[in-house]
Write a protein that holds these residues in place. Structure first.
Motif, PDB file in Angstrom:
ATOM      1  N   ARG A   1      27.469  33.405  40.719  1.00  0.00           N
ATOM      2  CA  ARG A   1      28.202  34.545  41.293  1.00  0.00           C
ATOM      3  C   ARG A   1      27.661  35.834  40.681  1.00  0.00           C
ATOM      4  O   ARG A   1      28.365  36.520  39.948  1.00  0.00           O
ATOM      5  CB  ARG A   1      29.707  34.397  40.995  1.00  0.00           C
ATOM      6  CG  ARG A   1      30.330  33.181  41.624  1.00  0.00           C
ATOM      7  CD  ARG A   1      31.776  32.999  41.221  1.00  0.00           C
ATOM      8  NE  ARG A   1      32.436  32.091  42.154  1.00  0.00           N
ATOM      9  CZ  ARG A   1      32.965  32.451  43.309  1.00  0.00           C
ATOM     10  NH1 ARG A   1      32.942  33.720  43.681  1.00  0.00           N
ATOM     11  NH2 ARG A   1      33.535  31.575  44.097  1.00  0.00           N
TER      12      ARG A   1
ATOM     13  N   GLY B   1      26.526  26.170  32.745  1.00  0.00           N
ATOM     14  CA  GLY B   1      26.017  27.304  33.509  1.00  0.00           C
ATOM     15  C   GLY B   1      24.520  27.387  33.237  1.00  0.00           C
ATOM     16  O   GLY B   1      23.927  26.490  32.611  1.00  0.00           O
TER      17      GLY B   1
ATOM     18  N   VAL C   1      22.944  29.091  31.164  1.00  0.00           N
ATOM     19  CA  VAL C   1      22.618  29.169  29.738  1.00  0.00           C
ATOM     20  C   VAL C   1      22.710  27.772  29.097  1.00  0.00           C
ATOM     21  O   VAL C   1      21.772  27.332  28.425  1.00  0.00           O
ATOM     22  CB  VAL C   1      23.537  30.197  29.037  1.00  0.00           C
ATOM     23  CG1 VAL C   1      23.387  30.118  27.526  1.00  0.00           C
ATOM     24  CG2 VAL C   1      23.214  31.611  29.524  1.00  0.00           C
TER      25      VAL C   1
HETATM   26  C1  LIG Z   1      28.855  40.026  39.116  1.00  0.00           C
HETATM   27  C2  LIG Z   1      27.759  39.603  38.179  1.00  0.00           C
HETATM   28  C3  LIG Z   1      26.458  40.065  38.355  1.00  0.00           C
HETATM   29  C4  LIG Z   1      25.457  39.678  37.472  1.00  0.00           C
HETATM   30  N1  LIG Z   1      24.167  40.030  37.755  1.00  0.00           N
HETATM   31  C5  LIG Z   1      23.168  39.591  36.939  1.00  0.00           C
HETATM   32  C6  LIG Z   1      21.818  39.878  37.253  1.00  0.00           C
HETATM   33  O1  LIG Z   1      21.514  40.438  38.312  1.00  0.00           O
HETATM   34  N2  LIG Z   1      20.849  39.503  36.374  1.00  0.00           N
HETATM   35  C7  LIG Z   1      21.146  38.860  35.201  1.00  0.00           C
HETATM   36  O2  LIG Z   1      20.237  38.610  34.421  1.00  0.00           O
HETATM   37  N3  LIG Z   1      22.430  38.523  34.906  1.00  0.00           N
HETATM   38  C8  LIG Z   1      23.431  38.858  35.754  1.00  0.00           C
HETATM   39  N4  LIG Z   1      24.721  38.499  35.499  1.00  0.00           N
HETATM   40  C9  LIG Z   1      25.012  37.752  34.264  1.00  0.00           C
HETATM   41  C10 LIG Z   1      24.733  36.268  34.418  1.00  0.00           C
HETATM   42  O3  LIG Z   1      25.217  35.777  35.647  1.00  0.00           O
HETATM   43  C11 LIG Z   1      25.426  35.552  33.253  1.00  0.00           C
HETATM   44  O4  LIG Z   1      25.031  36.161  32.044  1.00  0.00           O
HETATM   45  C12 LIG Z   1      25.060  34.075  33.189  1.00  0.00           C
HETATM   46  O5  LIG Z   1      25.278  33.441  34.426  1.00  0.00           O
HETATM   47  C13 LIG Z   1      25.895  33.417  32.091  1.00  0.00           C
HETATM   48  O6  LIG Z   1      25.636  32.048  32.122  1.00  0.00           O
HETATM   49  P1  LIG Z   1      26.522  31.075  31.243  1.00  0.00           P
HETATM   50  O7  LIG Z   1      25.932  29.735  31.390  1.00  0.00           O
HETATM   51  O8  LIG Z   1      26.659  31.654  29.872  1.00  0.00           O
HETATM   52  O9  LIG Z   1      27.994  31.187  31.861  1.00  0.00           O
HETATM   53  P2  LIG Z   1      28.665  30.433  33.100  1.00  0.00           P
HETATM   54  O10 LIG Z   1      27.781  30.329  34.255  1.00  0.00           O
HETATM   55  O11 LIG Z   1      29.980  31.103  33.309  1.00  0.00           O
HETATM   56  O12 LIG Z   1      28.883  28.958  32.544  1.00  0.00           O
HETATM   57  C14 LIG Z   1      29.818  28.658  31.547  1.00  0.00           C
HETATM   58  C15 LIG Z   1      30.358  27.273  31.857  1.00  0.00           C
HETATM   59  O13 LIG Z   1      31.216  26.857  30.800  1.00  0.00           O
HETATM   60  C16 LIG Z   1      32.247  26.062  31.369  1.00  0.00           C
HETATM   61  N5  LIG Z   1      33.368  25.988  30.434  1.00  0.00           N
HETATM   62  C17 LIG Z   1      34.097  27.024  29.942  1.00  0.00           C
HETATM   63  N6  LIG Z   1      35.034  26.590  29.080  1.00  0.00           N
HETATM   64  C18 LIG Z   1      34.896  25.229  29.036  1.00  0.00           C
HETATM   65  C19 LIG Z   1      35.586  24.201  28.315  1.00  0.00           C
HETATM   66  N7  LIG Z   1      36.589  24.483  27.464  1.00  0.00           N
HETATM   67  N8  LIG Z   1      35.192  22.918  28.498  1.00  0.00           N
HETATM   68  C20 LIG Z   1      34.168  22.615  29.346  1.00  0.00           C
HETATM   69  N9  LIG Z   1      33.484  23.566  30.050  1.00  0.00           N
HETATM   70  C21 LIG Z   1      33.838  24.858  29.883  1.00  0.00           C
HETATM   71  C22 LIG Z   1      32.576  26.803  32.641  1.00  0.00           C
HETATM   72  O14 LIG Z   1      33.244  25.985  33.571  1.00  0.00           O
HETATM   73  C23 LIG Z   1      31.202  27.262  33.122  1.00  0.00           C
HETATM   74  O15 LIG Z   1      30.620  26.373  34.053  1.00  0.00           O
HETATM   75  C24 LIG Z   1      25.757  38.838  36.365  1.00  0.00           C
HETATM   76  C25 LIG Z   1      27.054  38.349  36.217  1.00  0.00           C
HETATM   77  C26 LIG Z   1      28.049  38.698  37.120  1.00  0.00           C
HETATM   78  C27 LIG Z   1      29.404  38.089  36.983  1.00  0.00           C
END
Ligand SMILES: Cc1cc2nc3c(=O)[nH]c(=O)nc-3n(C[C@H](O)[C@H](O)[C@H](O)COP(=O)(O)OP(=O)(O)OC[C@H]3O[C@@H](n4cnc5c(N)ncnc54)[C@H](O)[C@@H]3O)c2cc1C
Length: 376
Positions: free
Chosen positions: A45, A12, A14
């Motif tokens: 999303r 994602g 992050v």
């Molecule tokens: C409705 C909504 C509105 C939001 N609005 C905002 C906003 O306006 N501004 C803002 O700053 N933030 C906002 N956020 C928060 C922001 O979108 C998230 O904090 C951010 O996208 C998190 O990124 P991530 O990479 O941690 O998670 P994710 O994008 O969920 O990525 C995690 C990844 O890990 C993978 N994964 C999980 N388990 C495994 C496994 N066992 N093996 C391999 N892969 C795995 C998943 O498939 C996924 O691709 C919002 C979130 C939502 C849901």
């Protein structure tokens, strides 16, 4: 590849930012992602808002990383032509009672270090955005929106150019501490399993982060790592936005610990409204059309030109929270688990909003933790 320096679980925004910050030609970095490409969950999303950090306590990780992320985000977007717009935000009061709550809101925002926030009356709010109606507002000039997909593409390109590798369609199934790092067991879509080792592991698995920590032996409940799913739903405004605001417009926050249904102008000239939040037990991205009245009633007071027929159910996303219904809000966890006997396992748990805004700052912070882990 049976041994890498750093494995990052989750592509994602992050995980990709971390990959961009830690990848170097003399270091092997592997991104492991269960979907067939990056950014298929929360990172694609969401509202795409670059937050100003008005609601997060100043000494929390959410507060510090949001403020730093806001600054880094604009600099990054300008330097690399990542589509974004710094249009500012109005938090609008539509009744005198709501207006009476604005000074307290301003004090919180200033205390939290949000840049340039100030109160404006209804007339000035209208001059800032002629399509908004309110009796007063808090203006947050450092809020904006970013194209989250373009941001992820940027981080990915930086990581790959510096020599990082990526493995898609691969799910982490086991994580075991070994002499000089970790053994990771992964499963491909075909069911084929294989193992490799990494000196350091970064758990950026979003909704799966609590389970990844549990694979390493951490008790999710004791650590408060269990992830609770909070679904946020959006409606789309189906007509041109000539009579709709170009700024982000938020209501005075309701009593339910949400930010309320707000406008989300996108960079293609369209607009969504949302999110409307609800707890769910499993991943479900449906948006019932019959929520239309609720969305319309929520925004009609400050968007008088909107008609009920203008909006349609759109998309949903799921926030990964470290607390469930009725529990107090909890901060991000970003830490090396050395004190749990797992040095080199860097867990990122509960990276909900403002995770997108914070992503450049999280990459910076985690790269320091990775350097320390590799230097041990
Ligand atoms: C409705 C909504 C509105 C939001 N609005 C905002 C906003 O306006 N501004 C803002 O700053 N933030 C906002 N956020 C928060 C922001 O979108 C998230 O904090 C951010 O996208 C998190 O990124 P991530 O990479 O941690 O998670 P994710 O994008 O969920 O990525 C995690 C990844 O890990 C993978 N994964 C999980 N388990 C495994 C496994 N066992 N093996 C391999 N892969 C795995 C998943 O498939 C996924 O691709 C919002 C979130 C939502 C849901």
């Amino acid at each position: 590849m049976d041994r890498v320096d750093v494995a990052i679980v989750g592509a994602g925004v992050v995980g990709l930012s971390i990959a961009a910050h830690v990848a170097r030609p003399d270091r092997s970095v592997l991104l492991v992602e269960r979907h067939e490409s990056f950014g298929r969950e929360a990172s694609s999303r969401n509202s795409e808002v670059i937050h100003a950090s008005i609601y997060y306590p100043p000494d929390s990780l959410k507060g510090t990383l949001c403020r730093r992320g806001n600054e880094l985000m604009y600099a990054l977007c300008r330097r690399h032509d990542i589509p974004h717009r710094n249009m500012g935000k109005l938090v609008v009061a539509v009744t005198e009672e709501e207006a009476a709550s604005l000074p307290a809101l301003l004090e919180v925002a200033r205390g939290n270090g949000a840049a340039g926030v100030r109160l404006v009356d209804g007339g000035e709010a209208r001059r800032l955005d002629p399509n908004v109606r309110c009796v007063g507002a808090m203006h947050c000039p450092s809020s904006g929106v970013v194209d989250s997909h373009a941001l992820m593409q940027h981080f990915r390109a930086v990581a790959l150019n510096a020599g990082a590798a990526e493995a898609y369609g691969v799910t982490l199934r086991s994580l075991e501490r070994v002499a000089d790092g970790f053994r990771l067991g992964v499963e491909e879509r075909t069911g084929t399993r294989f193992e490799f080792e990494a000196r350091a592991v970064v758990n950026a698995a979003g909704m799966g982060a609590g389970e990844v920590a549990a694979l390493a032996g951490i008790d999710q409940d004791e650590a408060h790592y269990r992830i609770h799913y909070r679904k946020g739903m959006y409606f789309r405004v189906m007509r041109g936005i000539d009579k709709l605001p170009s700024m982000l417009v938020y209501p005075v926050p309701p009593q339910d610990a949400t930010v309320g249904i707000h406008t989300c102008p996108d960079l293609a000239g369209g607009m969504r409204l949302g999110p409307h939040d609800t707890w769910v037990d499993s991943v479900d991205y449906t948006v019932p059309e019959d929520l239309g009245d609720l969305f319309f009633e929520a925004v009609k007071p400050f968007l008088p030109s909107l008609d009920r027929g203008d909006i349609q159910a759109d998309m949903a996303g799921i926030q990964s929270k470290r607390f469930g219904p009725g529990e107090p809000s909890r901060d991000f966890v970003i830490r090396d688990e050395a004190d749990r006997g797992l040095p080199g396992l860097i867990d990122l748990i509960g990276i909900e909003s403002p995770g997108l805004t914070s992503s450049p700052a999280i990459g910076e912070m985690v790269s320091g933790l990775v350097e320390d882990a590799l230097a041990r």
